[in-house]
Enzyme design. Structure first.
Site, PDB file in Angstrom:
ATOM      1  N   ASP A 112     -14.021 -11.110   2.326  1.00 51.15           N
ATOM      2  CA  ASP A 112     -13.576 -12.101   1.494  1.00 51.15           C
ATOM      3  C   ASP A 112     -14.478 -13.127   0.748  1.00 51.15           C
ATOM      4  O   ASP A 112     -15.599 -12.933   1.340  1.00 51.15           O
ATOM      5  CB  ASP A 112     -12.223 -12.872   1.897  1.00 51.15           C
ATOM      6  CG  ASP A 112     -11.292 -11.929   2.603  1.00 51.15           C
ATOM      7  OD1 ASP A 112     -11.001 -10.731   2.356  1.00 51.15           O
ATOM      8  OD2 ASP A 112     -10.416 -12.467   3.370  1.00 51.15           O
ATOM      9  N   ARG A 162     -13.992  -6.166  -4.901  1.00 52.22           N
ATOM     10  CA  ARG A 162     -12.671  -6.532  -5.449  1.00 52.22           C
ATOM     11  C   ARG A 162     -12.905  -7.726  -6.464  1.00 52.22           C
ATOM     12  O   ARG A 162     -13.791  -8.631  -6.135  1.00 52.22           O
ATOM     13  CB  ARG A 162     -12.053  -7.304  -4.301  1.00 52.22           C
ATOM     14  CG  ARG A 162     -10.593  -7.991  -4.280  1.00 52.22           C
ATOM     15  CD  ARG A 162     -10.097  -8.784  -3.216  1.00 52.22           C
ATOM     16  NE  ARG A 162     -10.026  -7.895  -2.096  1.00 52.22           N
ATOM     17  CZ  ARG A 162     -10.024  -8.488  -0.666  1.00 52.22           C
ATOM     18  NH1 ARG A 162     -10.160  -9.814  -0.607  1.00 52.22           N
ATOM     19  NH2 ARG A 162      -9.652  -7.864   0.239  1.00 52.22           N
TER      20      ARG A 162
HETATM   21  C1  LIG Z   1      -5.568  -8.627  -2.107  1.00 53.37           C
HETATM   22  C2  LIG Z   1      -6.145 -10.046  -2.621  1.00 53.37           C
HETATM   23  C3  LIG Z   1      -7.211 -10.642  -2.152  1.00 53.37           C
HETATM   24  C4  LIG Z   1      -7.644 -11.607  -2.376  1.00 53.37           C
HETATM   25  N1  LIG Z   1      -8.769 -12.255  -1.879  1.00 53.37           N
HETATM   26  C5  LIG Z   1      -9.366 -13.372  -2.213  1.00 53.37           C
HETATM   27  C6  LIG Z   1     -10.604 -13.782  -1.857  1.00 53.37           C
HETATM   28  O1  LIG Z   1     -11.410 -12.995  -1.056  1.00 53.37           O
HETATM   29  N2  LIG Z   1     -11.047 -14.976  -2.551  1.00 53.37           N
HETATM   30  C7  LIG Z   1     -10.260 -15.773  -3.236  1.00 53.37           C
HETATM   31  O2  LIG Z   1     -10.727 -16.835  -3.848  1.00 53.37           O
HETATM   32  N3  LIG Z   1      -9.079 -15.448  -3.516  1.00 53.37           N
HETATM   33  C8  LIG Z   1      -8.773 -14.188  -3.440  1.00 53.37           C
HETATM   34  N4  LIG Z   1      -7.498 -13.697  -3.474  1.00 53.37           N
HETATM   35  C9  LIG Z   1      -6.709 -14.768  -4.258  1.00 53.37           C
HETATM   36  C10 LIG Z   1      -6.686 -14.800  -5.906  1.00 53.37           C
HETATM   37  O3  LIG Z   1      -7.770 -15.261  -6.025  1.00 53.37           O
HETATM   38  C11 LIG Z   1      -5.637 -15.630  -6.401  1.00 53.37           C
HETATM   39  O4  LIG Z   1      -5.683 -17.091  -5.762  1.00 53.37           O
HETATM   40  C12 LIG Z   1      -4.087 -15.235  -6.237  1.00 53.37           C
HETATM   41  O5  LIG Z   1      -4.147 -13.898  -6.427  1.00 53.37           O
HETATM   42  C13 LIG Z   1      -3.413 -15.804  -7.351  1.00 53.37           C
HETATM   43  O6  LIG Z   1      -3.714 -15.353  -8.686  1.00 53.37           O
HETATM   44  P1  LIG Z   1      -2.990 -13.883  -9.499  1.00 53.37           P
HETATM   45  O7  LIG Z   1      -4.088 -13.042  -9.747  1.00 53.37           O
HETATM   46  O8  LIG Z   1      -1.909 -13.576  -8.717  1.00 53.37           O
HETATM   47  O9  LIG Z   1      -2.735 -14.712 -10.558  1.00 53.37           O
HETATM   48  P2  LIG Z   1      -1.659 -15.897 -11.190  1.00 53.37           P
HETATM   49  O10 LIG Z   1      -2.021 -16.179 -12.619  1.00 53.37           O
HETATM   50  O11 LIG Z   1      -1.999 -17.202 -10.406  1.00 53.37           O
HETATM   51  O12 LIG Z   1      -0.427 -15.553 -10.847  1.00 53.37           O
HETATM   52  C14 LIG Z   1       0.345 -14.365 -11.683  1.00 53.37           C
HETATM   53  C15 LIG Z   1       1.745 -14.289 -11.048  1.00 53.37           C
HETATM   54  O13 LIG Z   1       1.747 -13.820  -9.671  1.00 53.37           O
HETATM   55  C16 LIG Z   1       2.949 -14.639  -8.974  1.00 53.37           C
HETATM   56  N5  LIG Z   1       1.952 -15.313  -7.980  1.00 53.37           N
HETATM   57  C17 LIG Z   1       0.539 -15.677  -7.856  1.00 53.37           C
HETATM   58  N6  LIG Z   1       0.502 -16.529  -6.785  1.00 53.37           N
HETATM   59  C18 LIG Z   1       1.668 -16.593  -6.221  1.00 53.37           C
HETATM   60  C19 LIG Z   1       1.888 -17.326  -5.103  1.00 53.37           C
HETATM   61  N7  LIG Z   1       1.359 -18.004  -4.201  1.00 53.37           N
HETATM   62  N8  LIG Z   1       3.223 -17.556  -4.634  1.00 53.37           N
HETATM   63  C20 LIG Z   1       4.259 -16.613  -5.311  1.00 53.37           C
HETATM   64  N9  LIG Z   1       4.092 -16.083  -6.405  1.00 53.37           N
HETATM   65  C21 LIG Z   1       2.675 -16.125  -6.918  1.00 53.37           C
HETATM   66  C22 LIG Z   1       3.428 -15.019  -9.842  1.00 53.37           C
HETATM   67  O14 LIG Z   1       4.504 -14.491 -10.344  1.00 53.37           O
HETATM   68  C23 LIG Z   1       2.587 -15.505 -10.836  1.00 53.37           C
HETATM   69  O15 LIG Z   1       3.158 -15.795 -12.228  1.00 53.37           O
HETATM   70  C24 LIG Z   1      -6.953 -12.488  -3.490  1.00 53.37           C
HETATM   71  C25 LIG Z   1      -5.701 -12.046  -4.012  1.00 53.37           C
HETATM   72  C26 LIG Z   1      -5.347 -10.796  -3.850  1.00 53.37           C
HETATM   73  C27 LIG Z   1      -4.112 -10.190  -4.337  1.00 53.37           C
END
Ligand SMILES: Cc1cc2nc3c(=O)[nH]c(=O)nc-3n(C[C@H](O)[C@H](O)[C@H](O)COP(=O)(O)OP(=O)(O)OC[C@H]3O[C@@H](n4cnc5c(N)ncnc54)[C@H](O)[C@@H]3O)c2cc1C
Length: 290
Positions: A112, A162
Site C-alpha cells: 500500500d 494500483r
Molecule cells: C482497493 C483500494 C485500495 C486502496 N489503497 C490505498 C493506498 O494504498 N493508499 C491510499 O492513500 N489510498 C488507498 N485507497 C483509498 C483511496 O485513495 C481513496 O481514498 C478511496 O478509494 C476513496 O476515493 P474514491 O476513488 O472511491 O473516490 P471518491 O470520489 O472519494 O468517491 C466516489 C464514490 O465512492 C463512494 N465512497 C468513497 N469513499 C467512501 C467512504 N469512505 N464511505 C462511503 N462511500 C464512499 C461514494 O459513493 C463516493 O461518491 C484505496 C482504495 C481502494 C478502493
C-alpha cells in the site's frame, strides 16, 4: 469509541472483524460471488522491531491460510507496519520474508501507499526488490503532483500497480487540492497505464476507486485499446459500493475487494470517515441511538 455499540456496528461496516478468520470468511464469500480479495491486517507506524516482526508473521499466516483454503486472495500491507519508521533495513528484511513466501506460492503481495512522508522510500524499496520478487505490486496516488513521473518509471519496468486517488491529508505544494484536478490526474493515469507500450512491457494496472465515472473510463479505455479483461482489474474497499460488484462482474470484469481486519482499525476507519462527510453524520446518528 470501541465500547460504544453504535460505533462498533459502524466500524464493522468497513472492517471484517478483529481476527484473521473474519477476513478469510469475507474473502470466501466474495470468491463465491466471483470477486477476488486483498486481505489487510490493520496496523501502521509500529514502534519496535518486535512489532514489525509480529506483523510480518501475521502476513505469513495470511498467505498460508489463503493457500490452505485455496482462496482467490492476496495480502496488501503497509511498510510502516513492517517497521519502515525504524529504518529501511528492518522493513526490507520483513518485506522480503513475506514477498519470498508469496513468490513461492505465486501470490501477489501488494504494498500500500501511505502519506507523502513515505512515498519515495516505499517506491525506492519497490524498485530495488522488483527484480527479485516479481510478485510485488505497488500503489500510486492520483492526488500527488509527482505521480505522473512515478507512473512513467513504473511503466518502464512493467510494474503491477494500483492507481488510487489517495487517502491522506497532504499540503497543496505536493498534492492537488481540488477534487477535479485529482480526477483529471486519475484519468491521465488510466490512459498511461493502459497505453500500448505499457501493455507490451507487462504492466498490470489495478484501478482502485468507487467513482463510477472513473470506473467507466477505465473500462472504456481498455475496450477502445483492445486490452482484454485479464490484463487489468478494478478494486474496491470492503463495505463501499457493494451494489456495483454484480454489474461489474456481469460485464466480465475482474474485481478485487480489499478486506481489512484487526484490532488496530482506528487509522483506517478515520480515513474512511474523512473521505465522506455523510459517514460522519451517519456515525453520530448511530452513536445517539446507541
Ligand atoms: C482497493 C483500494 C485500495 C486502496 N489503497 C490505498 C493506498 O494504498 N493508499 C491510499 O492513500 N489510498 C488507498 N485507497 C483509498 C483511496 O485513495 C481513496 O481514498 C478511496 O478509494 C476513496 O476515493 P474514491 O476513488 O472511491 O473516490 P471518491 O470520489 O472519494 O468517491 C466516489 C464514490 O465512492 C463512494 N465512497 C468513497 N469513499 C467512501 C467512504 N469512505 N464511505 C462511503 N462511500 C464512499 C461514494 O459513493 C463516493 O461518491 C484505496 C482504495 C481502494 C478502493
Amino acid at each position: 469509541m470501541d465500547r460504544l455499540p453504535g460505533a462498533r456496528r459502524f466500524v464493522r461496516r468497513f472492517v471484517a472483524g478483529t481476527a484473521l478468520e473474519d477476513a478469510l470468511a469475507v474473502a470466501a464469500r466474495l470468491n463465491a460471488e466471483g470477486v477476488d480479495a486483498a486481505i489487510t491486517h490493520l496496523g501502521e507506524n509500529v514502534a519496535t522491531s518486535e512489532d514489525a516482526s509480529r506483523a510480518a508473521d501475521e502476513y505469513l499466516e495470511v498467505l498460508d491460510e489463503i493457500a490452505r483454503r485455496r482462496l482467490r486472495a492476496v495480502p496488501s500491507l503497509k511498510l510502516t507496519h513492517l517497521g519502515l519508521d525504524l529504518g529501511e533495513a528492518v522493513c526490507r528484511t520483513h518485506l522480503e520474508r513475506v514477498a519470498a513466501n508469496g513468490l513461492a506460492g505465486r501470490t501477489l503481495v501488494w504494498v500500500d501507499m501511505e502519506s507523502s512522508a513515505y512515498t519515495d522510500r516505499t517506491l525506492d524499496l519497490y524498485y530495488r526488490l522488483h527484480g527479485t520478487y516479481s510478485n510485488l505490486a505497488c500503489v500510486v496516488q492520483a492526488y500527488l503532483r509527482h505521480t505522473a513521473a512515478d507512473i512513467e518509471r513504473l511503466v518502464e519496468i512493467g510494474a503491477t500497480v494500483r492507481l488510487c486517488k489517495g487517502a491522506y491529508r497532504e499540503p497543496p505544494e505536493i498534492a492537488f487540492p481540488d477534487k477535479r484536478e485529482v480526477d483529471a490526474s486519475y484519468t491521465r493515469g488510466i490512459d498511461r497505464l493502459l497505453a500500448p507500450d505499457a501493455m507490451v512491457r507487462g504492466v498490470y494496472p489495478a484501478f482502485a476507486t468507487h467513482d463510477e465515472r472513473l470506473l467507466d473510463q477505465a473500462r472504456e479505455t481498455a475496450r477502445a485499446r483492445g486490452v482484454t479483461a485479464d490484463r487489468f482489474e478494478l478494486q474496491m474497499l470492503y463495505g463501499i459500493r457493494h451494489d456495483l460488484h454484480g454489474p461489474l462482474r456481469a460485464a466480465g470484469l475482474r474485481l478485487r475487494v480489499l478486506v481489512p481486519y484487526g484490532e488496530d482499525w482506528y487509522g483506517y476507519f478515520m480515513r474512511r470517515l474523512a473521505e465522506r462527510p455523510a459517514n460522519l453524520a451517519f456515525l453520530f446518528r448511530q452513536l445517539l441511538r446507541g
